[in-house]
Design a protein around this motif. Structure first.
Motif, PDB file in Angstrom:
ATOM      1  N   ILE A 199       1.334 -22.406  36.536  1.00  0.00           N
ATOM      2  CA  ILE A 199       2.221 -22.090  37.667  1.00  0.00           C
ATOM      3  C   ILE A 199       3.520 -21.484  37.161  1.00  0.00           C
ATOM      4  CG2 ILE A 199       3.570 -23.072  39.566  1.00  0.00           C
ATOM      5  CD1 ILE A 199       1.315 -25.119  39.930  1.00  0.00           C
ATOM      6  N   ARG A 200       4.080 -22.074  36.108  1.00  0.00           N
ATOM      7  CA  ARG A 200       5.313 -21.508  35.537  1.00  0.00           C
ATOM      8  C   ARG A 200       5.047 -20.117  34.961  1.00  0.00           C
ATOM      9  NH1 ARG A 200       6.382 -27.116  34.100  1.00  0.00           N
ATOM     10  NH2 ARG A 200       5.113 -26.868  32.208  1.00  0.00           N
ATOM     11  N   GLY A 201       3.874 -19.942  34.317  1.00  0.00           N
ATOM     12  CA  GLY A 201       3.542 -18.630  33.783  1.00  0.00           C
ATOM     13  C   GLY A 201       3.391 -17.587  34.878  1.00  0.00           C
ATOM     14  N   ILE A 202       2.760 -17.980  35.981  1.00  0.00           N
ATOM     15  CA  ILE A 202       2.603 -17.060  37.114  1.00  0.00           C
ATOM     16  C   ILE A 202       3.956 -16.705  37.713  1.00  0.00           C
ATOM     17  CG2 ILE A 202       1.703 -16.877  39.475  1.00  0.00           C
ATOM     18  CD1 ILE A 202      -0.681 -18.610  38.506  1.00  0.00           C
ATOM     19  N   LEU A 203       4.828 -17.694  37.857  1.00  0.00           N
ATOM     20  CA  LEU A 203       6.162 -17.434  38.396  1.00  0.00           C
ATOM     21  C   LEU A 203       6.917 -16.452  37.503  1.00  0.00           C
ATOM     22  CD1 LEU A 203       7.242 -20.998  39.599  1.00  0.00           C
ATOM     23  CD2 LEU A 203       6.951 -18.967  41.031  1.00  0.00           C
ATOM     24  N   ASN A 204       6.853 -16.647  36.199  1.00  0.00           N
ATOM     25  CA  ASN A 204       7.518 -15.714  35.282  1.00  0.00           C
ATOM     26  C   ASN A 204       6.949 -14.307  35.427  1.00  0.00           C
ATOM     27  OD1 ASN A 204       9.167 -17.728  34.222  1.00  0.00           O
ATOM     28  ND2 ASN A 204       7.799 -18.156  32.493  1.00  0.00           N
ATOM     29  N   PHE A 205       5.635 -14.225  35.600  1.00  0.00           N
ATOM     30  CA  PHE A 205       4.973 -12.920  35.712  1.00  0.00           C
ATOM     31  C   PHE A 205       5.397 -12.192  36.988  1.00  0.00           C
ATOM     32  CE2 PHE A 205       1.326 -10.514  37.439  1.00  0.00           C
ATOM     33  CZ  PHE A 205       1.213  -9.540  36.457  1.00  0.00           C
ATOM     34  N   VAL A 206       5.392 -12.879  38.132  1.00  0.00           N
ATOM     35  CA  VAL A 206       5.702 -12.209  39.400  1.00  0.00           C
ATOM     36  C   VAL A 206       7.194 -11.944  39.529  1.00  0.00           C
ATOM     37  CG1 VAL A 206       3.678 -13.213  40.521  1.00  0.00           C
ATOM     38  CG2 VAL A 206       5.887 -14.373  40.727  1.00  0.00           C
ATOM     39  N   ILE A 207       8.031 -12.807  38.963  1.00  0.00           N
ATOM     40  CA  ILE A 207       9.479 -12.552  39.001  1.00  0.00           C
ATOM     41  C   ILE A 207       9.816 -11.347  38.141  1.00  0.00           C
ATOM     42  CG2 ILE A 207      11.728 -13.469  38.292  1.00  0.00           C
ATOM     43  CD1 ILE A 207      10.735 -16.245  39.115  1.00  0.00           C
ATOM     44  N   ASP A 208       9.154 -11.217  37.005  1.00  0.00           N
ATOM     45  CA  ASP A 208       9.352 -10.054  36.140  1.00  0.00           C
ATOM     46  C   ASP A 208       8.923  -8.777  36.864  1.00  0.00           C
ATOM     47  OD1 ASP A 208       9.739  -8.779  33.412  1.00  0.00           O
ATOM     48  OD2 ASP A 208       7.601  -8.360  33.736  1.00  0.00           O
ATOM     49  N   GLY A 209       7.727  -8.794  37.448  1.00  0.00           N
ATOM     50  CA  GLY A 209       7.277  -7.722  38.326  1.00  0.00           C
ATOM     51  C   GLY A 209       7.026  -6.372  37.688  1.00  0.00           C
ATOM     52  N   SER A 296      -8.194   3.064  35.519  1.00  0.00           N
ATOM     53  CA  SER A 296      -8.341   4.516  35.694  1.00  0.00           C
ATOM     54  C   SER A 296      -7.311   5.084  36.659  1.00  0.00           C
ATOM     55  CB  SER A 296      -9.757   4.838  36.185  1.00  0.00           C
ATOM     56  OG  SER A 296      -9.972   4.344  37.497  1.00  0.00           O
ATOM     57  N   MET A 297      -6.745   4.218  37.517  1.00  0.00           N
ATOM     58  CA  MET A 297      -5.715   4.657  38.459  1.00  0.00           C
ATOM     59  C   MET A 297      -4.309   4.553  37.881  1.00  0.00           C
ATOM     60  SD  MET A 297      -7.326   2.935  41.930  1.00  0.00           S
ATOM     61  CE  MET A 297      -5.973   3.419  43.006  1.00  0.00           C
ATOM     62  N   GLY A 298      -4.199   4.095  36.643  1.00  0.00           N
ATOM     63  CA  GLY A 298      -2.903   4.069  35.968  1.00  0.00           C
ATOM     64  C   GLY A 298      -2.139   2.763  36.063  1.00  0.00           C
ATOM     65  N   TYR A 299      -2.721   1.734  36.624  1.00  0.00           N
ATOM     66  CA  TYR A 299      -2.023   0.450  36.732  1.00  0.00           C
ATOM     67  C   TYR A 299      -1.974  -0.258  35.374  1.00  0.00           C
ATOM     68  CZ  TYR A 299      -1.981   0.708  41.826  1.00  0.00           C
ATOM     69  OH  TYR A 299      -1.732   1.083  43.124  1.00  0.00           O
ATOM     70  N   THR A 300      -0.948  -1.091  35.205  1.00  0.00           N
ATOM     71  CA  THR A 300      -0.785  -1.817  33.953  1.00  0.00           C
ATOM     72  C   THR A 300      -0.998  -3.319  34.162  1.00  0.00           C
ATOM     73  OG1 THR A 300       1.616  -1.987  34.290  1.00  0.00           O
ATOM     74  CG2 THR A 300       0.780  -0.124  32.987  1.00  0.00           C
ATOM     75  N   PHE A 301      -1.316  -4.003  33.069  1.00  0.00           N
ATOM     76  CA  PHE A 301      -1.670  -5.416  33.084  1.00  0.00           C
ATOM     77  C   PHE A 301      -0.789  -6.159  32.082  1.00  0.00           C
ATOM     78  CE2 PHE A 301      -5.134  -3.051  34.692  1.00  0.00           C
ATOM     79  CZ  PHE A 301      -6.012  -3.872  35.366  1.00  0.00           C
ATOM     80  N   ASN A 302      -0.707  -7.483  32.253  1.00  0.00           N
ATOM     81  CA  ASN A 302       0.010  -8.299  31.278  1.00  0.00           C
ATOM     82  C   ASN A 302      -0.668  -9.658  31.151  1.00  0.00           C
ATOM     83  OD1 ASN A 302       1.917  -8.715  29.324  1.00  0.00           O
ATOM     84  ND2 ASN A 302       3.610  -9.141  30.716  1.00  0.00           N
ATOM     85  N   PHE A 303      -0.436 -10.312  30.013  1.00  0.00           N
ATOM     86  CA  PHE A 303      -0.982 -11.642  29.781  1.00  0.00           C
ATOM     87  C   PHE A 303      -0.038 -12.684  30.362  1.00  0.00           C
ATOM     88  CE2 PHE A 303      -1.790 -15.467  27.225  1.00  0.00           C
ATOM     89  CZ  PHE A 303      -3.162 -15.574  27.366  1.00  0.00           C
ATOM     90  N   ILE A 304      -0.610 -13.687  31.026  1.00  0.00           N
ATOM     91  CA  ILE A 304       0.185 -14.735  31.656  1.00  0.00           C
ATOM     92  C   ILE A 304       0.071 -16.005  30.821  1.00  0.00           C
ATOM     93  CG2 ILE A 304       0.514 -16.135  33.734  1.00  0.00           C
ATOM     94  CD1 ILE A 304      -0.713 -13.852  35.338  1.00  0.00           C
ATOM     95  N   GLU A 305       1.214 -16.557  30.451  1.00  0.00           N
ATOM     96  CA  GLU A 305       1.217 -17.795  29.670  1.00  0.00           C
ATOM     97  C   GLU A 305       0.810 -18.976  30.555  1.00  0.00           C
ATOM     98  OE1 GLU A 305       1.605 -17.963  26.521  1.00  0.00           O
ATOM     99  OE2 GLU A 305       2.298 -15.920  26.125  1.00  0.00           O
TER     100      GLU A 305
END
Length: 458
Positions: A199-209, A296-305
């Motif tokens: 949950i904390r990792g998800i919050l960090n990910f979405v707040i970073d955006g 293929s549409m150019g979106y980027t991804f990140n790893f969530i802790e």
């Protein structure tokens, strides 16, 4: 207690030791003075020799995936400390935890929804809801934070998407979707459990955006273990998350070799633009198809802790069926004309290393029966691939199973057991390949994750 850095250094040291020992034992370094002096063309004939060399070369197909796993497991701390929030949960955007189910096990869904709800509340999450998307009405307990969405029987997507993809696409339709473009969705399977760290990792990910899609680690040996054989076999997947998945998202921010179908975090606008409406071919491994299409549409991804919890299949039958579906679904993605070749080349190599597994596995026997001389680099690389793959089972156990919970004896037995499941896993994967290649590729087998019998809902 050892610090996370010390644990990581010990793990890297163990990995290097395993590689060196394996290279020495298999003579991948060509340290022995006497090498077999044989002319295979004379001993076996031209056609047989060419076939033997071709089979040996097939063993190189897993190399890109093995290199990603090796780099991911060594470059990034494999035992990170507790995830620290980088912002207040009150400032986080709205999050919808979306769970998709066929609806056969309402008690399991209700129990896990309650557990995840309480976990979110305890973590201080304020702007969120849990949505259960189901083919059959579940009649979940009323709660202002819980929404039950039943997919109509007569609902059809434009492209004819099926199964889970159909349910996910229904939620994105204009007359169904109630989320704004800036909201976020956390996709879970019906048996997936949140943890405080995730949950904390998800919050960090979405707040970073900064990235539209993210994913993290899933472990399988938590709480009560139903089937130790399948759970230990799945220890490889744990290492795969911490190696390949983490590296491709943290360094490249691209799903070079795809991702999983659970613990998926997406921004609503991006998900609606990519869509799950990708026809029957995009409905067997809908997660893989979605990731490659987004790539293929150019979106980027990140790893969530932070990790989430799931359980491995309860039976060997379900285990085989699960692997068969994954193989068939990924093959459909690799062969799909909707995904540009340049975006799926690495996925294709990885997929065909799986498809040709029955052939490459034959090297284990043929290397002894029909030895052929190879350059030192070939033997070294083959030994490297094998040693890293074996170590991933060991690491998966170390990462998943608590030494303090099980004790040193059971902990060591689990590591030994994980290594002992490798032959079993090889047999299972080979069966899945053969069955998958010749079986119906548009059948979606659902693995049972509830020990209780399914209920008939009225």
């Amino acid at each position: 207690m050892l610090s996370s850095r010390v644990k990581h250094l010990l793990h890297v040291s163990l990995l290097i030791c395993v590689i060196i020992i394996f290279e020495i034992v298999t003579d991948g370094l060509h340290l022995r003075k006497e090498q077999p002096n044989i002319d295979p063309f004379v001993s076996y004939g031209v056609l047989t020799t060419l076939l033997l060399y071709l089979l040996r070369m097939l063993a190189f197909l897993p190399l890109p995936q093995v290199l990603l796993n090796f780099c991911g497991l060594t470059m990034y701390n494999a035992f990170p400390d507790k995830v620290t929030l980088k912002g207040s949960p009150l400032l986080a955007p709205f999050i919808c935890v979306r769970i998709v189910t066929r609806g056969d096990y309402p008690q399991l869904v209700q129990t896990n929804v309650n557990r995840n709800l309480n976990r979110c509340l305890d973590a201080g999450l304020e702007h969120f809801m849990i949505e259960v998307v189901t083919d059959k009405p579940l009649h979940l307990a009323k709660n202002r934070r819980i929404q039950e969405t039943v997919v109509p029987v007569d609902y059809k997507t434009k492209s004819g998407a099926l199964f889970k993809a159909r349910a996910l696409q229904y939620c994105l339709e204009n007359n169904v979707n109630s989320l704004s473009d800036s909201d976020w969705i956390v996709h879970l399977d019906e048996e997936t459990l949140l943890t405080d760290n995730s949950i904390r990792g998800i919050l960090n990910f979405v707040i970073d955006g900064r990235h539209s899609f993210g994913q993290g680690l899933i472990t399988y040996a938590n709480e009560d273990v139903v089937n130790w054989i399948t759970t230990l076999a799945d220890s490889f997947r744990v290492a795969d998350d911490m190696g390949k998945l983490r590296l491709q998202f943290s360094l490249f921010h691209r799903p070079l070799l795809s991702w999983k179908g659970s613990y998926v975090v997406t921004q609503v606008k991006a998900e609606r633009e990519v869509t799950f409406d990708n026809g029957p071919d995009g409905s067997i491994a809908e997660d893989c198809f979605f990731a490659m299409k987004a790539y293929s549409m150019g979106y980027t991804f990140n790893f969530i802790e932070g990790e989430m919890w799931e359980k491995s299949p309860f039976t060997l039958w379900d285990f085989v069926q699960q692997r068969k579906r994954w193989l068939q679904g990924i093959l459909l993605v690799v062969h799909s004309k909707q995904i540009p070749l340049g975006k799926k080349v690495w996925l294709g190599i990885s997929c065909y290393s799986w498809v040709t597994m029955p052939l490459s596995t034959s090297n284990i026997i043929l290397a002894g029966l029909c030895p052929i001389p190879c350059p030192p680099l070939v033997d070294f690389t083959c030994a490297f691939i094998a040693s890293v793959s074996i170590y991933m089972y060991v690491f998966g156990v170390i990462k998943s199973i608590s030494l303090y919970r099980f004790g040193i004896i059971k902990f060591i037995l689990c590591i030994v057991g994980a290594v002992a499941t490798i032959p079993f896993n090889i047999v299972i994967e080979n069966l899945a390949v053969i069955w998958g290649l010749f079986g119906n590729k548009h059948k979606f087998y659902i693995v049972n994750k509830d020990l209780r019998p399914p209920q008939i809902l009225v």
